[in-house]
Design an enzyme around this catalytic site. Sequence first.
Site, mmCIF file in Angstrom:
data_model
loop_
_atom_site.group_PDB
_atom_site.id
_atom_site.type_symbol
_atom_site.label_atom_id
_atom_site.label_comp_id
_atom_site.label_asym_id
_atom_site.label_seq_id
_atom_site.Cartn_x
_atom_site.Cartn_y
_atom_site.Cartn_z
ATOM 1 N N LYS A 59 0.847 -1.206 0.000
ATOM 2 C CA LYS A 59 0.000 0.000 0.000
ATOM 3 C C LYS A 59 0.870 1.239 0.000
ATOM 4 C CE LYS A 59 -3.864 -2.228 2.283
ATOM 5 N NZ LYS A 59 -4.317 -2.752 3.551
ATOM 6 N N GLN A 103 -5.038 -1.597 9.484
ATOM 7 C CA GLN A 103 -4.971 -2.949 8.928
ATOM 8 C C GLN A 103 -5.577 -3.950 9.912
ATOM 9 O OE1 GLN A 103 -3.863 -3.666 5.808
ATOM 10 N NE2 GLN A 103 -4.282 -5.823 6.082
ATOM 11 N N ASP A 126 -11.610 2.708 4.072
ATOM 12 C CA ASP A 126 -12.010 1.296 4.034
ATOM 13 C C ASP A 126 -13.531 1.149 3.943
ATOM 14 O OD1 ASP A 126 -10.153 -0.806 4.046
ATOM 15 O OD2 ASP A 126 -9.600 -0.447 6.130
HETATM 16 N N1 GUN Z 1 -7.391 -6.969 6.159
HETATM 17 C C1 GUN Z 1 -7.782 -7.728 5.122
HETATM 18 N N2 GUN Z 1 -8.464 -7.001 4.229
HETATM 19 C C2 GUN Z 1 -8.504 -5.744 4.712
HETATM 20 C C3 GUN Z 1 -9.058 -4.528 4.236
HETATM 21 O O1 GUN Z 1 -9.678 -4.451 3.173
HETATM 22 N N3 GUN Z 1 -8.868 -3.449 5.025
HETATM 23 C C4 GUN Z 1 -8.210 -3.502 6.202
HETATM 24 N N4 GUN Z 1 -8.101 -2.388 6.919
HETATM 25 N N5 GUN Z 1 -7.679 -4.612 6.680
HETATM 26 C C5 GUN Z 1 -7.827 -5.728 5.926
#
Ligand code: GUN
Length: 301
Positions: A59, A103, A126
């Site tokens: 990311k 995350q 998100d």
């Molecule tokens: N962990 C797995 N997928 C995601 C996601 O789309 N967003 C976040 N914040 N954590 C994750």
Amino acid sequence: MNDSNTGAALIDGKAFSANLVAQVAERVRALRDDHHLTPGLAVVLVGEDPASQVYVRNKHKRTVEAGMRSFEHTLDASVTEAELLTLIGGLNDDPEVHGILVQLPLPRHIDAGKVIEAIRPDKDVDGFHPWNVGMLASGGRGMVPCTPLGCMMMLKDRVPDLSGKRAIVVGRSNIVGKPMAHLLLAENCTVTIAHSRTRDLPDEVRRADIVVAAVGRPEMVRGDWIKPGAVVIDVGINRVVLPDGKTRLVGDVQFEEARKVASAITPVPGGVGPMTIACLLRNTVVAAARQHRIALPDGWE
Ligand code: GUN
């Protein structure tokens, strides 16, 4: 219908996401040149889960490549909930941060729901905050979760008019299944959400023109569950161990079987996966523009 029997068309998520990232980078340039605004994304990682570390590194790299600011906060697994909430409060108030992503999963001693609720909804790229969940469910203008958004973009490219189609979402997670069902409903699909207690799952899947598999169970959906000509979106990314000890990534759909029946299908890897980060970058641009009351071109909102 796939009458030619040459197999399903592959929905190329890599190419699709590269295109989307290029559009994001162009929009970032325009925001900088015309409005002196550089979108910023803060990513918070707690602990040392190897998969999460890979995602967060990715990311960061992609955010910077798109011309945006990336703020990484890596916290020890022993961090307290109060400390994490204090960090989020600071990011909420930081004008250079337009998007915040924590995350998941978080360590067990931290209440993930409480953490998500602490994020300012307009910075919740998100789309997990209850405000954004409610906006999606009621047809409002919130932040849409990245993976379902990416699925929807690829699906609509393939099937521009989804109205009246029967869609099944296999899996009812808050991250993918439920928001995906809302997005399909907003496109006037007739939506079924299937889950571990669903009876006669193969028959349910067989009725669907659109199949979205998001259960996290390797190759669970078999080829003979798929209606001929259906479009299959496989959200699963499962690492399986082969007899020779090597590992391989597979989806939630048995790809080789399904591709013989479907009209189009996303491969794993190279399908939905690359779209998630591209949509995260997109959401960050949308968040920055909204926070500064800057209108984005058609197709962005
Ligand atoms: N962990 C797995 N997928 C995601 C996601 O789309 N967003 C976040 N914040 N954590 C994750």
